[in-house]
Design an enzyme around this catalytic site. Structure first.
Site, short mmCIF file in Angstrom:
data_model
loop_
_atom_site.label_atom_id
_atom_site.label_comp_id
_atom_site.label_asym_id
_atom_site.label_seq_id
_atom_site.Cartn_x
_atom_site.Cartn_y
_atom_site.Cartn_z
CB CYS A 64 -0.93 0.01 1.20
SG CYS A 64 -0.07 0.10 2.78
CB CYS A 133 -2.97 0.97 9.27
SG CYS A 133 -3.35 1.40 7.56
#
Length: 184
Positions: A64, A133
């Site tokens: 990402c 994350c």
């Protein structure tokens, strides 16, 4: 800023559709805790990376593009006295970093190591698509602690022969080996 963009999207959608369909649009947005950490991130900055009482963790997720640097300053009692971060990534990555800095400040290294990405994800109400994350934040604190311990070990044993530091990212599964040749 992020909140106003979300609100504009919701208002534009509301103008084209009925009120009933606006709620799912807002429900799919970021949770209020993520928005708070994104709009007002805590402990942004850097510490002197060469300082013997500072550990630096630099991790990234190639899938990402998120990159997270987290630094800890540890006092003489083994307590994290200061934490700073810099993150290049989405709102969830920034929020995870910011939350992690608040969470570890004042903890011992042992307690900070026990923090799991699931705790971060739960606290910030991250959706499954953003779990990587929270994994980055977990990897970052562990990497910073490992860096701090390596520095302390080298200070107490400067004539140590070379070694290889091996780490595996919980986010990507990637294994990284760093060779540290013997000092002459």
């Amino acid at each position: 800023m992020f909140r106003s963009a979300l609100a504009k999207t919701a208002l534009n959608t509301a103008a084209r559709t009925s009120r009933v369909t606006v709620r799912p649009v807002l429900a799919r947005g970021y949770h209020e805790k993520v928005i708070s950490h994104y709009e007002k991130p805590r402990n942004v900055g850097s510490l002197p990376k060469n300082s013997p009482d500072v550990g630096t963790g630099l991790v990234g997720a190639p899938a990402c593009g998120d990159v997270m640097k987290l630094q800890i300053r540890v006092d003489e009692n083994g307590i994290i006295s200061d934490v700073k971060f810099k993150t290049f990534g989405c709102g969830s990555a920034i929020a995870s970093s910011s939350y992690m800095t608040e969470r570890v400040k004042g903890l011992s290294l042992e307690d900070a190591e026990k923090i799991k990405n699931t705790e971060i994800a739960k606290e910030l109400c991250l959706p499954p698509v953003k779990l990587h994350c929270s994994m980055l934040a977990e990897d970052a604190i562990r990497s910073a602690i490992r860096d701090y311990r390596t520095k302390r070990s080298n200070l107490s044993n400067p004539k140590q022969s070379g070694f290889i530091d091996v780490a595996q990212s919980a986010a990507t599964g990637e294994t990284v080996a760093t060779a540290h040749p013997p000092s002459s």
